[in-house]
Write an enzyme that holds these catalytic residues in place. Structure first.
Site, PDB file in Angstrom:
ATOM      1  N   ASP A 158    -114.113 -93.945 -72.781  1.00 17.57           N
ATOM      2  CA  ASP A 158    -113.483 -93.011 -73.709  1.00 17.57           C
ATOM      3  C   ASP A 158    -114.433 -91.838 -73.981  1.00 17.57           C
ATOM      4  O   ASP A 158    -115.561 -91.826 -73.467  1.00 17.57           O
ATOM      5  CB  ASP A 158    -113.140 -93.778 -75.000  1.00 17.57           C
ATOM      6  N   ASP A 219    -102.882 -90.608 -76.775  1.00 19.32           N
ATOM      7  CA  ASP A 219    -102.607 -92.051 -76.830  1.00 19.32           C
ATOM      8  C   ASP A 219    -101.122 -92.303 -77.039  1.00 19.32           C
ATOM      9  O   ASP A 219    -100.483 -91.642 -77.864  1.00 19.32           O
ATOM     10  CB  ASP A 219    -103.321 -92.679 -78.041  1.00 19.32           C
TER      11      ASP A 219
END
Ligand SMILES: *[C@@H]1O[C@H](CO)[C@@H](O)[C@H](O)[C@H]1NC(C)=O
Ligand SMILES: *[C@@H]1O[C@H](CO)[C@@H](O)[C@H](O)[C@H]1NC(C)=O
Ligand SMILES: *[C@@H]1O[C@H](CO)[C@@H](O)[C@H](O)[C@H]1NC(C)=O
Ligand SMILES: *[C@@H]1O[C@H](CO)[C@@H](O)[C@H](O)[C@H]1NC(C)=O
Length: 426
Positions: A158, A219
């Site tokens: 990430d 997301d």
């Protein structure tokens, strides 16, 4: 040959190299904790759902025992919030001792014993998005080595708490560091999701050389609005995104949320169909222990999976956006076949959409068609013959289409051949 198809073939063959670790020649499939289980670390009050080794063992059991593994769903992937808040005395990441008392190596062994692969999560930056220790530039090598020692098979890296210049250095460095461990580790880069811009300011040539997959955008959440937002973004940018994909290098529109709370059955079929057309990684984020049979049937649909897993690895695109709310998506497949998705954004009632293969620019000829979600072959279709598909609101009709001569091809997926042996069709 279709003009579009010729165009795509050229793109395909001029595409640059994929990351040379031999992995993920078709989009990876499996299960990923984040969307459904988030950063639930309350193992005292919520022992079944908290991020702990119990959850990952449970899901590994389900993948192995409920028919998922045989369909290709082999990755069990940990996301954020697995780590201890402190590195150990040697500066290595370590799992939270209460929630992962056996350690990650032991969990990897458990997963491998069931014919599955284990994925883990890291973050290029000072902290992970959830506030756990991140991988700063000086920690890249040690973290890659730690993951390899644990026998992890995939890393999602990430990008919270780092800036653009750190990311520009860090994502390629981690790719090198993973390679240097000697262990093949699939590499998912969240880098482009942090670059943004319209059109995206991303060097996809470079990404394809260093990563196996990459999260392009926001997301996913457990809602139809979220799925639609992602589909909109992907189609808006398809001229840039589509050529970036290929064997070993995939755009990742994020997890499948089928089987949770936000999608109707029709919307679930739509997500499955559109993710298959987009050659997207198929990571479910749901509770495999309590999945209902409708969601299971969609996620285990063999025709949809074999379209997603087609060996050419050419990402599909939206061909048409009609003013009546109907959209047509198309993906070229091996053996001169293709997949079509008729998608309705309407909110009123099933819409009877009339078209023909000719109108969709198919070459003149006779085609056989298999309806993916009806799970049955359709009558033979000439390119010029008009047909009508009835598409439910926020639903899809998905077809596998091949020139009739090609059905005899040995290489044709056995699933389709099996279905086509039915006397009704021949
Ligand atoms: C490392 O990279 C080399 C050269 O690209 C490649 O041949 C090799 O298979 C890679 N090894 C791993 C473990 O990814
Ligand atoms: C990025 O962060 C690093 C470390 O905090 C800092 O040294 C560097 O100046 C930053 N670069 C930019 C362009 O902000
Ligand atoms: C993108 O990356 C490729 C491969 O590393 C490189 O050759 C190319 O110059 C880069 N393009 C831009 C615009 O930076
Ligand atoms: C079919 O091809 C024509 C001519 O290239 C093009 O204008 C049209 O948009 C194409 N239709 C579809 C559905 O791709």
């Amino acid at each position: 040959m279709l003009q579009v198809l010729v165009g795509l073939w050229l793109v395909f063959f001029t595409a640059t190299q994929a990351l040379d670790n031999g992995l993920m020649r078709t989009p990876p499939m499996g299960w990923l904790a984040w969307e459904r289980f988030r950063c639930d670390i309350d193992c005292e009050d919520d022992p079944q759902n908290c991020i702990s080794e119990v959850l990952f063992r449970d899901m590994a059991d389900r993948l192995a025992e409920d028919g998922w593994r045989e369909l290709g769903y082999v990755y069990i992937n940990i996301d954020d919030c697995w780590a201890s808040k402190e590195r150990d005395e040697q500066g290595r990441l370590q799992p939270d001792p209460k929630r992962f008392p056996g350690g990650i190596s032991k969990l990897a062994r458990y997963v491998h014993d069931r014919g599955l692969k284990l994925g883990i999560y890291g973050d290029l930056g000072t902290y992970t998005c959830g506030g756990y220790p991140g991988t700063t530039l000086d920690k890249i090598e040690i973290d890659a080595q730690t993951f390899a020692e644990w026998e992890v098979d995939m890393l999602k890296l990430d990008g919270c708490y780092s800036n653009a210049s750190e990311q520009e250095q860090g994502y390629p460095l981690m790719s090198k560091a993973l390679n240097a461990t000697g262990r093949p580790i699939g590499y998912s880069c969240s880098w482009p999701a942090y670059q943004g811009g319209l059109p995206p300011k991303v060097n996809y040539t470079l990404l394809g050389e260093i990563c196996n997959l990459w999260r392009n955008y926001d997301d996913i959440e457990d809602s139809w609005a979220s799925v639609l937002g992602i589909v909109d973004w992907f189609t808006k940018n398809q001229d840039i995104l589509q050529p970036a994909a290929g064997p070993g290098r995939w755009n990742d529109p994020d997890m499948l949320v089928i089987g949770n709370f936000g999608l109707s059955m029709d919307q679930s079929r739509s997500q499955m169909a559109l993710w298959a057309i987009m050659a997207a990684p198929l990571f479910m984020s749901n509770d495999l222990r309590t999945l209902n049979s409708g969601a299971r049937a969609i996620l285990q649909n063999k025709a949809a999976i074999s379209i997603n897993q087609d060996v050419l690895g050419i990402q599909g695109r939206r061909l048409l956006k009609e003013s009546n709310g109907i959209e047509v998506f198309w993906r070229p497949l091996s053996n001169k076949a293709s997949a079509l998705v008729f998608f309705s954004r309407r909110t009123d009632m099933p819409y009877r959409y009339q078209t023909s293969l000719q109108a969709l620019n198919y070459t003149a000829g006779t085609y056989k068609v298999y309806d993916v979600f009806m799970e049955k072959p359709m009558p033979m279709l000439k390119d010029s013959t008009p047909f009508v598909v009835s598409i439910n609101p926020s639903g899809v009709v998905m077809w596998y289409v091949a020139p009739s001569a090609e059905w005899k091809n040995e290489a044709m997926s056995s699933h389709f051949n099996e279905k086509l042996k039915s006397p009704k069709f021949l």
